[in-house]
Design a protein around this motif. Structure first.
Motif, PDB file in Angstrom:
ATOM      1  N   GLY A 206       0.792  -1.213   0.000  1.00 32.00           N
ATOM      2  CA  GLY A 206       0.000   0.000   0.000  1.00 32.00           C
ATOM      3  C   GLY A 206       0.830   1.272   0.000  1.00 32.00           C
ATOM      4  N   LEU A 207       0.157   2.384   0.282  1.00 29.57           N
ATOM      5  CA  LEU A 207       0.786   3.695   0.255  1.00 29.57           C
ATOM      6  C   LEU A 207       1.565   3.950   1.543  1.00 29.57           C
ATOM      7  N   VAL A 208       2.724   4.610   1.403  1.00 30.94           N
ATOM      8  CA  VAL A 208       3.532   4.965   2.567  1.00 30.94           C
ATOM      9  C   VAL A 208       3.924   6.430   2.467  1.00 30.94           C
ATOM     10  N   GLU A 209       4.182   7.040   3.617  1.00 30.37           N
ATOM     11  CA  GLU A 209       4.630   8.421   3.672  1.00 30.37           C
ATOM     12  C   GLU A 209       6.105   8.474   4.051  1.00 30.37           C
ATOM     13  N   GLY A 210       6.662   9.686   3.994  1.00 31.08           N
ATOM     14  CA  GLY A 210       8.078   9.839   4.310  1.00 31.08           C
ATOM     15  C   GLY A 210       8.434   9.365   5.703  1.00 31.08           C
ATOM     16  N   GLY A 211       7.564   9.633   6.669  1.00 24.98           N
ATOM     17  CA  GLY A 211       7.823   9.179   8.032  1.00 24.98           C
ATOM     18  C   GLY A 211       7.865   7.675   8.161  1.00 24.98           C
ATOM     19  N   ASP A 212       7.089   6.975   7.324  1.00 28.33           N
ATOM     20  CA  ASP A 212       7.106   5.509   7.351  1.00 28.33           C
ATOM     21  C   ASP A 212       8.467   4.949   6.964  1.00 28.33           C
ATOM     22  N   ILE A 213       9.197   5.685   6.126  1.00 29.86           N
ATOM     23  CA  ILE A 213      10.527   5.223   5.724  1.00 29.86           C
ATOM     24  C   ILE A 213      11.471   5.263   6.912  1.00 29.86           C
ATOM     25  N   VAL A 214      11.420   6.322   7.688  1.00 30.41           N
ATOM     26  CA  VAL A 214      12.289   6.429   8.864  1.00 30.41           C
ATOM     27  C   VAL A 214      11.976   5.317   9.865  1.00 30.41           C
ATOM     28  N   LEU A 215      10.700   5.033  10.074  1.00 27.11           N
ATOM     29  CA  LEU A 215      10.307   3.988  11.017  1.00 27.11           C
ATOM     30  C   LEU A 215      10.602   2.592  10.472  1.00 27.11           C
TER      31      LEU A 215
END
Length: 330
Positions: free
Chosen positions: A227-236
């Protein structure tokens, strides 16, 4: 499995110091890695490239380097090495278009991989032309690895395809899944699409159109679309193992996060952060691209990455997982 393709030869003058004679196609000894290094690649070249080459050579006694560039830069590396180590150095003296010289060394079998911190577009074009692209791949993907709170995430593209279409990003989803499965041995990698929100319909035209394609897209290595991810999801790092985006957005994100991590520290639990270098996937050869602003340690890490990928036959394994057996030169 992929194989090197004989390419065009750029004008150069070869000098060998215990290495193979020019024009001779060879296979390295088991455990060795022959890396072609673009001496003029990078904002501070050749000084930082010389520094990186020395660091890499001293750290890895099974490393053999082909230095492509001006004589004075190559001589600086040789002069700083012990006499015994100089036998692991070959120089290809060429004052211009050094990235093409490095690519030609791989295409002709004189090197196993190449590293450049030069112009990304020039590197991608030379590699695609001389090494050949995998079938179906119109735009190869620069693939980077970022540290996350949960471990590591594969991010692509980070600079090769700045204005891709849906088909290109669909291929990049396949490539990223194969990379995570082969190189990081992630079982059933989760592939996410980077956008500005996780609600359906968020983002530009490309992000609105792509999810419907990715949902039904067969992915290698047992991967699935997460699904869709945001920039913060990459850090986590908890939402996806692979994140797909266009090269423009990916490059901006990569440089922003790396600068933030340099000022603080990477959020990774790993003791050793991933190298600040990207692997070009979609061409028949191992091509590692470092930042133009890379320092000596970054170049050394890029060379070490190229050597490790070669020794593990990673690019061939990725291509095999994607069921490629030929390359295209159109």
């Amino acid at each position: 499995m992929t194989r090197p393709i004989i390419g065009r030869v750029v004008p150069e003058r070869w000098r060998t110091t215990g290495a193979t004679a020019p024009g001779q196609r060879t296979v390295g000894e088991p455990g060795t890695a022959r890396i072609a290094v673009d001496l003029l690649g990078g904002d501070q070249a050749p000084a930082v490239v010389v520094d990186g080459a020395l660091r890499a050579c001293r750290a890895d006694p099974s490393l053999h380097l082909t230095l492509v560039g001006p004589a004075d830069a190559a001589d600086a590396v040789l002069a700083a090495l012990k006499p015994g180590d100089r036998r692991r150095i070959t120089t290809a003296i060429t004052p211009t278009d050094t990235v093409s010289g490095a690519v030609a060394a791989v295409a002709q079998g004189r090197a196993d991989a190449l590293v450049s911190a030069g112009d990304t577009r020039a590197t991608v074009l030379a590699a695609a032309r001389e090494l050949g692209r995998w079938p179906g791949i119109r735009r190869p993907a620069l693939t980077a690895v970022l540290p996350t709170v949960a471990g590591r995430v594969v991010l692509l593209d980070v600079g090769s395809s700045v204005d891709p279409d849906e088909e290109t990003l669909a291929w990049h989803a396949r490539i990223g899944a194969a990379y995570a499965a082969v190189v990081h041995q992630v079982p059933a990698p989760r592939v996410g699409l980077l956008t500005i929100g996780t609600e359906p319909g968020k983002g530009d035209r490309l992000r609105r159109a792509l999810p419907n394609l990715l949902v039904d897209l067969p992915l290698p290595g047992g991967a699935r679309y997460a699904g869709l991810v945001e920039g913060g999801d990459i850090v986590l790092g908890r939402a996806a193992d692979v994140v797909v985006t266009d090269g423009f957005t990916g490059n901006v994100l990569l440089k922003g996060l790396e600068t933030a991590y340099a000022l603080t520290r990477p959020p990774s639990p790993d003791k050793t952060p991933p190298p600040r270098a990207a692997l070009l996937l979609g061409v028949s050869g191992t091509v590692v691209v470092c930042h133009g602003a890379a320092a000596g340690p970054d170049l050394a890490a890029g060379i070490a990455l190229a050597a490790d990928l070669h020794r593990r036959a990673s690019v061939a394994a990725i291509a095999d997982l994607l069921r490629y057996s030929e390359v295209s030169h159109d």
